[in-house]
Design an enzyme around this catalytic site. Structure first.
Site: not given
Ligand code: GLN
Length: 504
Positions: A76, A168, A192
């Site tokens: 990532k 994400s 994520s």
């Molecule tokens: N959706 C959550 C956020 O936007 C978690 C994102 C993540 O786990 N990086 O913060």
């Protein structure tokens, strides 16, 4: 060859029936083929070919470094990679080339893994869709117009709207699901890794906080971020975990005790295992097909000999709101480093230093990031600190205590949905609705980050629309051995139909 699991590919290298170079070339070709879905922000072709040739030479000499030697892996784009741009999906870092590797990347490369590229994400990992990146969105392969079969049956392309990949770590999930790599690193702060794994029909593991080093993972919420692992099978996830786990002097939050290796046996007896079904995870918005899958898998575990019982975790519904306060406070503080002075984008302004900061940040950070910085700074004002930040810390403790209470009560694992529905259509999940969508889709994944617990999302069945539905298992801290053993048992019992791209 793209459908082998890691152990089988490694065995094929050993037997000389497959070379790491050929495997790398096949993955690079696949990465090119799936370009319309946009999983990669950068395919490191030359570097990966070089690494795979070195691996092939090691195999020839019988000097393989590990089970991952020669295995193509994607990373990532919020993990630092020396000499390879690391953008975090943000205009702020489009030209940033780190001078060092994240510890997890270093460990993978030392084990001989071939890093084939960097994958797309929501800007600075803020999101649940991979819809909010300077590189454009990543689309799900399920429901896409690329030709594919599911469980050997050809489906008609274009009979559905494009779906989000989840986020994400959506780029990592799509790269793995399409066979462009064998495993990918994601990060997991609120779901994520598990969320895109669930939408893309693959396995997504969030290890215990402190088991895997965060050094070189560009931070979102330092007290919750964990490097995650996305793979097509449970045993692949265990193999990657064993390589990247362990204490790191560069991350003071890693535990100093040796992390025992996860060893997955063929036979697992569920007798004596207690699985909790938390009542509060039956939340508004839960799709009936997800509920049905959840019920059926609970029955399957019971039939397999486990003691399945309902439990209560009364603070579950506070998790998202508590997270949004803590997230925004940590974001406000973490993002302060992007000021245009030392690295990253710099605005062409010479009026004043303050103006330089303001112009740099408003030019190079997207709406979601800017709004979180603003809100976080509001929560952190002296007059608000106690009301928001301190209060949220107390609520976090209550959520963690819910987990401690069920473990004390003899529960070995929790079984919950991962996301509330299969992957939503892309046109319903835009960056404007990012916050709202995260609130719903992260409902079941967020609490484990509050408590630091390991959790895995597993594909269990297809919806009526032929989209994957995932379920989540959560275990007490450092109990990845039990978590993955039961996940493997389920994987074998469920036989989730594999997606196969028709590479024309
Ligand atoms: N959706 C959550 C956020 O936007 C978690 C994102 C993540 O786990 N990086 O913060």
């Amino acid at each position: 060859m793209l459908r082998l699991n890691i152990a089988k590919a490694s065995q094929a290298f050993f037997e000389d029936s497959l070379s790491a170079t050929d495997l790398c070339k096949a993955c690079l070709k696949r990465a090119d083929f799936v370009r319309p879905l946009n999983p990669f922000v950068n395919v490191t072709k030359e570097k990966s070919l070089r690494q795979s040739e070195e691996s092939s030479r090691r195999h020839k000499k019988g000097e393989s470094r590990s089970i991952l030697d020669g295995i193509p892996i994607a990373v990532k784009d919020n993990f630092c990679t020396v000499g390879v741009p690391t953008t975090c999906g943000s205009r702020m870092l489009v030209d940033f080339v780190p001078p060092y590797n994240a510890t997890v990347v270093e460990r993978l490369e030392n084990a001989g893994a071939v890093v084939i590229g960097k994958t797309n994400l929501d800007e600075f990992a803020m999101g649940s869709g991979t819809v909010d990146s300077v590189h454009g969105p990543t689309f799900n392969v399920w429901g896409s117009s690329l030709p594919y079969t599911v469980g050997g049956v050809k489906r008609h392309p274009c009979d559905q709207q494009p779906r989000i990949s989840g986020g994400s770590s959506g780029g990592s999930a799509v790269a793995v699901a399409t066979g462009a790599c064998f495993a990918a690193l994601g990060s997991d702060t609120g779901g994520s890794t598990r969320n895109p794994a669930s939408y893309c029909g693959i396995v997504g593991l969030k290890p215990t906080y402190g088991r895997v080093s965060r050094h070189g993972l560009i931070p979102l919420v330092n007290s919750m971020d964990v490097p995650g692992i996305l793979t097509r099978s449970v045993s692949d996830a265990a193999n990657v975990l064993n390589v990247i786990s362990g204490c790191d002097p560069l991350d003071s939050t890693t535990v100093t005790e040796e992390s025992p290796q996860v060893v997955l046996g063929d036979q697992l007896n569920l007798c004596g295992l207690t699985v909790g079904i938390p009542r509060e995870y039956h939340c508004p918005g839960l799709h009936p097909e997800v509920l049905q899958a959840w019920t059926e898998v609970a029955q399957l575990l019971e039939e397999g000999g486990a003691n399945v019982k309902q439990v209560s975790m009364p603070h579950t519904d506070l998790s998202i709101v508590c997270y949004s306060v803590l997230n925004q406070c940590e974001v406000a503080s973490n993002m302060a480093r992007y000021d245009g002075l030392q690295y990253g984008h710099r605005a062409d302004t010479n009026v004043s230093t303050e103006q330089l900061f303001a112009d740099t940040r408003s030019q190079a950070l997207g709406l979601v990031v800017r709004s979180r910085i603003l809100t976080g700074n509001y929560f952190l004002l002296k007059s608000n600190y106690e009301k928001y930040f301190e209060q949220a810390m107390k609520v976090r403790r209550l959520i963690a205590e819910d987990f401690a209470a069920v473990w004390r009560d003899g529960v070995d694992l929790l079984l919950t949905p991962t996301t509330l529905s299969p992957a939503p259509p892309f046109n319903k999940f835009t960056s404007l609705s990012n916050r709202e969508q995260c609130d719903t889709q992260d409902y079941c994944t967020q609490p484990a980050n509050m408590a630091g617990c390991p959790a895995v999302s597993l594909p269990v069945c297809l919806s009526e629309d032929h989209l994957p539905i995932g379920l989540q298992l959560i275990a007490p801290n450092f109990c990845e051995q039990t978590l993955l053993s039961v996940a493997l048992w389920l994987e074998k019992s469920l036989e989730f139909p594999q997606l196969e791209l028709i590479d024309v």
